[in-house]
Design a protein around this motif. Structure first.
Motif, PDB file in Angstrom:
ATOM      1  N   VAL B 629       0.752  -1.095  -0.109  1.00 57.46           N
ATOM      2  CA  VAL B 629       0.076   0.013   0.031  1.00 57.46           C
ATOM      3  C   VAL B 629       0.986   1.147   0.065  1.00 57.46           C
ATOM      4  O   VAL B 629       2.058   1.336   0.053  1.00 57.46           O
ATOM      5  CB  VAL B 629      -1.059   0.079   1.473  1.00 57.46           C
ATOM      6  N   GLU B 630       0.210   2.415  -0.382  1.00 49.02           N
ATOM      7  CA  GLU B 630       0.921   3.681  -0.053  1.00 49.02           C
ATOM      8  C   GLU B 630      -0.099   4.675   0.543  1.00 49.02           C
ATOM      9  O   GLU B 630      -1.103   4.745   0.096  1.00 49.02           O
ATOM     10  CB  GLU B 630       1.320   4.194  -1.731  1.00 49.02           C
ATOM     11  N   ILE B 631       0.801   5.440   1.280  1.00 51.31           N
ATOM     12  CA  ILE B 631      -0.267   6.167   2.138  1.00 51.31           C
ATOM     13  C   ILE B 631       0.274   7.658   1.858  1.00 51.31           C
ATOM     14  O   ILE B 631       1.586   7.886   1.851  1.00 51.31           O
ATOM     15  CB  ILE B 631       0.110   5.843   3.771  1.00 51.31           C
ATOM     16  N   ASP B 632      -0.449   8.653   1.849  1.00 52.08           N
ATOM     17  CA  ASP B 632      -0.191  10.108   1.588  1.00 52.08           C
ATOM     18  C   ASP B 632      -0.385  10.571   2.657  1.00 52.08           C
ATOM     19  O   ASP B 632      -1.328  10.899   3.301  1.00 52.08           O
ATOM     20  CB  ASP B 632      -1.174  10.538   0.120  1.00 52.08           C
ATOM     21  N   ARG B 634      -0.192  13.538   3.392  1.00 49.28           N
ATOM     22  CA  ARG B 634      -0.824  14.912   3.381  1.00 49.28           C
ATOM     23  C   ARG B 634      -2.268  14.955   3.471  1.00 49.28           C
ATOM     24  O   ARG B 634      -3.077  15.583   4.098  1.00 49.28           O
ATOM     25  CB  ARG B 634      -0.606  15.755   1.978  1.00 49.28           C
ATOM     26  N   THR B 635      -2.719  13.662   2.784  1.00 49.05           N
ATOM     27  CA  THR B 635      -4.287  13.494   2.734  1.00 49.05           C
ATOM     28  C   THR B 635      -4.638  12.333   3.611  1.00 49.05           C
ATOM     29  O   THR B 635      -6.006  12.154   4.116  1.00 49.05           O
ATOM     30  CB  THR B 635      -4.989  13.301   1.459  1.00 49.05           C
ATOM     31  N   TYR B 636      -3.726  11.553   4.123  1.00 46.71           N
ATOM     32  CA  TYR B 636      -4.099  10.459   5.124  1.00 46.71           C
ATOM     33  C   TYR B 636      -4.866   9.163   4.566  1.00 46.71           C
ATOM     34  O   TYR B 636      -5.361   8.371   5.077  1.00 46.71           O
ATOM     35  CB  TYR B 636      -4.846  10.761   6.410  1.00 46.71           C
ATOM     36  N   ARG B 637      -4.835   9.322   3.176  1.00 43.96           N
ATOM     37  CA  ARG B 637      -5.465   8.185   2.162  1.00 43.96           C
ATOM     38  C   ARG B 637      -4.443   7.027   2.123  1.00 43.96           C
ATOM     39  O   ARG B 637      -3.070   7.411   1.730  1.00 43.96           O
ATOM     40  CB  ARG B 637      -5.915   9.023   1.011  1.00 43.96           C
ATOM     41  N   THR B 638      -4.907   5.919   1.917  1.00 49.03           N
ATOM     42  CA  THR B 638      -4.229   4.657   1.551  1.00 49.03           C
ATOM     43  C   THR B 638      -4.737   4.143   0.272  1.00 49.03           C
ATOM     44  O   THR B 638      -6.001   4.091   0.080  1.00 49.03           O
ATOM     45  CB  THR B 638      -4.438   3.636   2.790  1.00 49.03           C
ATOM     46  N   GLN B 639      -3.626   3.891  -0.495  1.00 51.21           N
ATOM     47  CA  GLN B 639      -3.929   3.384  -2.054  1.00 51.21           C
ATOM     48  C   GLN B 639      -3.267   2.011  -2.007  1.00 51.21           C
ATOM     49  O   GLN B 639      -2.036   1.760  -1.607  1.00 51.21           O
ATOM     50  CB  GLN B 639      -3.524   4.479  -2.996  1.00 51.21           C
ATOM     51  N   VAL B 640      -4.201   0.795  -2.445  1.00 49.58           N
ATOM     52  CA  VAL B 640      -3.724  -0.232  -2.427  1.00 49.58           C
ATOM     53  C   VAL B 640      -3.000  -0.293  -3.796  1.00 49.58           C
ATOM     54  O   VAL B 640      -3.309   0.258  -4.748  1.00 49.58           O
ATOM     55  CB  VAL B 640      -4.586  -1.386  -2.652  1.00 49.58           C
ATOM     56  N   ILE B 735      -4.194  -5.105   5.246  1.00 51.76           N
ATOM     57  CA  ILE B 735      -3.897  -3.701   4.776  1.00 51.76           C
ATOM     58  C   ILE B 735      -3.521  -2.941   6.101  1.00 51.76           C
ATOM     59  O   ILE B 735      -2.511  -2.306   5.905  1.00 51.76           O
ATOM     60  CB  ILE B 735      -5.340  -3.235   4.128  1.00 51.76           C
ATOM     61  N   GLY B 736      -4.134  -3.476   7.128  1.00 53.18           N
ATOM     62  CA  GLY B 736      -3.663  -2.863   8.488  1.00 53.18           C
ATOM     63  C   GLY B 736      -2.264  -3.021   8.864  1.00 53.18           C
ATOM     64  O   GLY B 736      -1.689  -2.172   9.156  1.00 53.18           O
ATOM     65  N   ASN B 737      -1.762  -4.136   8.569  1.00 52.30           N
ATOM     66  CA  ASN B 737      -0.323  -4.494   8.627  1.00 52.30           C
ATOM     67  C   ASN B 737       0.428  -4.034   7.796  1.00 52.30           C
ATOM     68  O   ASN B 737       1.545  -3.330   8.201  1.00 52.30           O
ATOM     69  CB  ASN B 737      -0.215  -5.964   8.641  1.00 52.30           C
TER      70      ASN B 737
END
Lengths: 265, 764
Positions: B629-632, B634-640, B735-737
């Motif tokens: 995953v990638e977390i931004d 700035r926006t706290y969004r997680t992208q798989v 995803i949490g891990n």
């Protein structure tokens, strides 16, 4: 109660019918906002005036340093205009990230502006362009700056007999390199903005307009060389978001701060 | 001559309904119209808890186009939605227990007219303070449902080994609390049913559902009529995911009651908003999870309190809870286990069945614990799972000894390789050094899943099939489980064709109906392939026996030994006798029995309700997920970015359909983990549309990579187990891990919305 649906085919008819029905006459084009609200019993218009066939309100025209977009121009047409993409990049980006292809085919820029939602994606970019909204009525036409046009969520300076005719864009130097529109939604497509930032970076100053975080959108100009704290102080008064089912106000505020910092520094 | 080798099983044959679905010609409930048909609507409770003082329908009745309005007094049979404990009335009599509970039923000429009538119904209520969460339910002295002594709808324990003792001497103890929210099924087709009395006074229902037999029971119950006077037929069903297991009984009862009263066909379909507000969904949960490890990283003890928010009535909660409890420790052999599972009553819409059935919530807790343990023990998260996972002879938390088809270690190994685990991990570290605002991480989680209804399925553990051979050599079948989009018609056609040794194209699946086969239980628990596939095999075996006996009688063969049905022909001792078509015609002329109704019972399961010990399920399927995953920041969004779901479910009947199921389940799992967030106010669901309740689109799920591991299961049809639910079940912890691996923040609450991530990291 009998409902009336009028399909107008020229501007004169539109102005006359709108003048006749005033507040009761709701203008509809793609219907992507109006129909949804009707379905959800949020509005129950007596008269629907369709401008779908009104060619005069459609199209994108270049005039020296300006561009005029007809209010009835579809979002899809704006998305696919090289004129917009090359000279007004934030508007292109905003439209590109709106809704879905189906909705962009139906929805219009006039509708997005007239709806006057703080989350309307086409609106923040217009602030960077010092856009003017051209209103028509039987009494004549007037031009309102985008900074003066909105009065609150769902509220504008428009009179009951007026229609949005077109939008004039200035500052035709907003390119992919110096400007942009960052939208934060609940997902990557088909999302309503939770927070958004339209920005332009010049040698002298940086311009911002934020979506979804205040009842009215403002144009913010920041000089160079501000410190972290000064920057925060400058922008904080423009960020007055609300809590709703999509996000909290703290979250919205922090996201705007993060994005502005990232662009500014 | 071209050498033919007809094979149907193991091949990605095209779905038999692919074309009609792509063309949009499939007939759903909302496509049906009968002459004189009326529409149905429901007047529902606006409050979560209270007593009805007065109900006035006189104004509403006068609306032009309204044909009838019914209250509970007008129900000729019992006012009941039969499920497990039979505690839910169809219509409120006096006590209101959740927002949206049905009070009156309305039939009218159009939906608009009904809407108007609903607005004119006057209801006076005395409100009570509602119980709106698991914690409130535990504290509340008064029961949500006056028929119960307390708010515990169901309790299940597991007690095994010496838990207290092991915790005293354990090398490492990890103790955490976990919470999960609701999840909507978000089937594309909302609930719907059309009811009418067809010939001979048989109340006939056309609907979207997972169990026509439940609907039949419900309708017979409210009408006070014979089961045999109710017929339920399946329309094309646009997704179900558990959401159409028990609640279609409510839809069917409403349509049938109004049809009976008006003597006209009734269509009852729900808008998306009404569907989200009033239909079942995944149970919210609260878990206290303690795990004990020895110094080598072996899981030696588990102590769990698991609570599910059941809503106002028990519906399927007892069974959902049971499955959750059985799967609570994950696919690991651990001798000391204590689990206390509770389904709690609240003043909310009843929760119910949803793909995974009480397991995704507890797997989230279990697999997060495993990850925390790995870090504390200095072990790689993959290693700790390899070390602890089931092997041949391992014992489950219910004391079941695993003997065959145990693919968990294979899913870890094959998944790890496909995912390129070690290299990928290094690459994310490099990426994170380069990027200030973007952080990447990898995560892993494993799980197991008991196939079929298991020991608590009781009398429902059975399946029947009807198979007919025609004189042209073509075959038709019907079964008791339903097609709801998962591809059952196609898979069972493959099994039928393979069993007969004939071409797939010669087999045709017919509409599922209570008129054709006997009660086969619901289409749930990933059981359709296993149960109906085996039932079909039984029927085909009998038909082949009928044909063989006929050939012997007609002296075509001199003994009934070494007869083979394959390649569209019949062989004796490897020598072709005739084509299957020829034999079918001969058999028809010879008055051979060409239809067989069959019955299949799965192997016995056992379960002791006092300590939770026994052979809970016939067999288990296994999954290990790997995600990047990638977390931004700035926006706290997680992208798989990439999700590899490595799954073992016996042998595969149709690889493409299996991959489709894996990808679909993965997407629902990503929705559960990252996007889908139900928000309520005073028990009313505010997120009642897809604008506010966001499910992921194709842009949100990254690249999905199904990885299939095959391990034959002898009892399964052509070695198959079951796999419908597993692809969803373990995505949240995976995803949490990965989020923890990326940003070092541990999340204990599902979903991991950007707001939730922000809340967790803001004070860091």
């Amino acid at each position: 109660m009998n409902k009336i649906f009028v399909n107008v085919e020229n501007l004169a008819d539109l102005l006359s019918i709108k003048g006749q029905y005033g507040k009761k006459g709701i203008i509809i084009s793609g219907g992507t906002d109006i129909v949804v609200r009707m379905k959800n019993n949020m509005i129950d218009p007596e008269v629907l005036i369709s401008i779908k066939k009104l060619a005069e309100l459609k199209g994108i025209v270049a005039r020296k340093t300006k561009v005029i977009i007809g209010a009835g121009t579809s979002l899809d047409e704006i998305e696919n205009s090289t004129l917009i993409k090359e000279n007004y990049y934030p508007l292109y980006q905003a439209v590109f990230n709106m809704a879905s292809p189906q909705l962009r085919n139906m929805g219009t820029i006039g509708g997005n502006i007239g709806n006057a939602s703080p989350a309307g994606d086409t609106i923040p970019p217009l602030f960077l362009m010092d856009a003017e909204i051209i209103l028509y009525s039987k009494k004549g036409k007037r031009s309102i700056s985008v900074t003066e046009f909105f009065k609150g969520p769902g509220k504008t300076v428009m009179r009951d007999d007026e229609i949005i005719h077109s939008i004039i864009l200035k500052n035709n130097y907003l390119t992919e390199k110096n400007s942009g529109y960052i939208k934060v939604g609940q997902r990557n497509a088909l999302a309503i903005s939770i927070a958004s930032v339209a920005y332009f970076k010049d040698k002298k100053y940086k311009r911002f307009a934020f979506g979804s975080v205040s009842p009215i959108i403002h144009l913010i100009e920041l000089k160079f060389g501000l410190s972290d704290e000064q920057l925060l102080k400058e922008i904080e008064s423009y960020i007055t978001p609300i809590d709703d089912v999509r996000a909290t106000k703290e979250y919205r505020k922090q996201v705007i701060i993060n994005l502005v910092k990232d662009i500014y520094f | 001559m071209k050498k033919e080798n007809i094979k149907s099983v193991g091949r990605s044959v095209k779905r038999i309904d692919a074309e009609e679905k792509a063309r949009g010609t499939s007939l759903y409930v909302d496509d049906i119209k009968f002459p004189g048909m009326l529409y149905a609507g429901v007047f529902r409770s606006p409050i979560a808890s209270g007593t009805i003082i007065k109900l006035d329908i006189t104004k509403a009745k006068k609306v032009k186009g309204i044909v009838t309005i019914l209250t509970y007094k007008d129900i000729p049979g019992k006012n009941l939605v039969p499920v497990v404990f039979n505690d839910q009335p169809l219509l409120v009599e006096k006590e209101i227990r959740y927002v949206g509970e049905p009070i009156c039923l309305i039939a009218g000429e159009s939906k608009e007219i009904i809407k108007k009538a609903i607005s004119l119904i006057e209801l006076t209520v005395k409100e009570r303070k509602p119980v709106l969460s698991i914690k409130e339910s535990l504290k509340s002295k008064k029961a949500v449902n006056p028929e119960y002594k307390d708010n515990i709808l169901q309790y299940y324990p597991i007690e095994r080994g010496k838990v207290d003792k092991i915790f005293k001497k354990a090398h490492l103890i990890i103790e955490n609390e976990y919470e999960t929210n609701y999840q909507e099924h978000a089937y594309l087709e909302t609930q719907g049913m059309v009811a009418l009395e067809e010939m001979n006074g048989i109340m006939t229902l056309y609907g979207s559902m997972q169990c026509p037999f439940y609907v039949q029971e419900g309708v017979a119950t409210v009408l006070g009529t014979d089961y045999s006077k109710v017929s339920v037929k399946l329309m094309t069903t646009g997704g179900a995911f558990g959401g159409k297991e028990d609640v279609p009984s409510i839809i069917g009862e409403i349509a049938a009651l109004l049809s009976k009263k008006t003597k006209r066909p009734i269509k009852f379909t729900l808008s998306r908003e009404e569907d989200i507000e009033t239909m079942s969904k995944r149970h919210p949960s609260y878990t206290k999870y303690r795990s004990a490890f020895d110094k080598d990283g072996k899981l030696v003890g588990v102590d769990i309190d698991y609570y599910l928010d059941g809503g106002a009535y028990s519906t399927l909660s007892p069974i959902v809870l049971w499955r959750g409890v059985i799967h609570a420790i994950g696919p690991y052999d651990c001798g000391n286990v204590r689990i206390n599972g509770y389904a709690m009553a609240t003043n909310k819409v009843p929760s119910g069945a949803y793909r995974g059935f009480g397991t995704p919530q507890i797997i989230f807790a279990a697999e997060t614990q495993m990850d925390i343990a790995a870090e504390k023990l200095g072990l790689d998260p993959v290693k700790i799972r390899e070390k602890n996972c089931f092997k041949k002879g391992s014992i489950t938390s219910t004391g079941q000894v695993l003997k065959e088809s145990i693919g968990i270690l294979d899913t870890i190994k094959k998944g790890k390789k496909s995912f390129n685990y070690s290299e990928r991990k290094k690459n994310t570290e490099k990426f994170n050094k380069k990027h200030k605002n973007l952080k990447r991480g990898v995560g892993v989680a494993s799980l197991f899943y008991g196939v079929g209804l298991g020991a608590r399925g009781g009398p429902l553990q059975k399946g029947s099939a009807l198979v007919s051979l025609f004189k042209d050599g073509s075959v038709q079948f019907s079964v008791g489980t339903t097609e709801m989009g998962q591809g059952m018609y196609t898979v069972l056609s493959q099994i039928t064709a393979e069993s007969f040794g004939i071409s797939f194209e010669k087999v045709h699946a017919t509409r599922i109906s209570t008129e054709k086969v006997s009660d086969s239980g619901p289409t749930v628990a990933s059981r359709a392939t296993f149960i109906s596939g085996n039932a079909i095999k039984v029927a085909v075996k009998r038909l082949k026996k009928n044909l063989t006996e006929f050939m012997f009688k007609e002296k075509i063969i001199n003994s009934m030994k070494n007869i083979e049905f394959k390649n569209n022909n019949v062989y004796k001792n490897g020598k072709k006798l005739m084509s299957f078509t020829e034999l079918a015609m001969k058999a028809w002329l010879g008055r051979v029995k060409m239809i067989e109704a069959s019955w299949y019972l799965p192997p016995e399961t056992t379960y002791d309700i006092k300590d939770g010990q026994g052979d809970a399920y016939v067999t288990y399927s296994y999954v290990t997920n790997f995600v990047e995953v990638e977390i931004d920041l700035r926006t706290y969004r997680t992208q798989v970015i990439d999700l590899f779901s490595s799954e073992e479910f016996g042998n595969v009947i149709n690889p493409q359909l299996a991959e489709g199921q894996i990808e679909g389940g993965n997407v629902q799992g990503i929705g559960y983990a990252l996007f889908e967030n139900t928000v309520l106010s005073k028990g009313k669901i505010l997120t009642n549309s897809f604008s506010t309740y966001t499910i992921p689109t194709i842009l949100d799920v990254g690249e999905l990579h199904p990885v299939i591991v095959e391990k034959k299961f002898k009892e399964g049809p052509f070695g198959a187990k079951g796999m419908g639910e597993m692809p969803l079940m373990g995505i949240a912890p995976t995803i949490g891990n990965a989020i923890y691996n990326a940003i070092g923040t541990r999340l204990y609450k599902v979903p991991f919305t950007p707001v939730e991530v922000y809340e967790e990291i803001k004070d860091r």
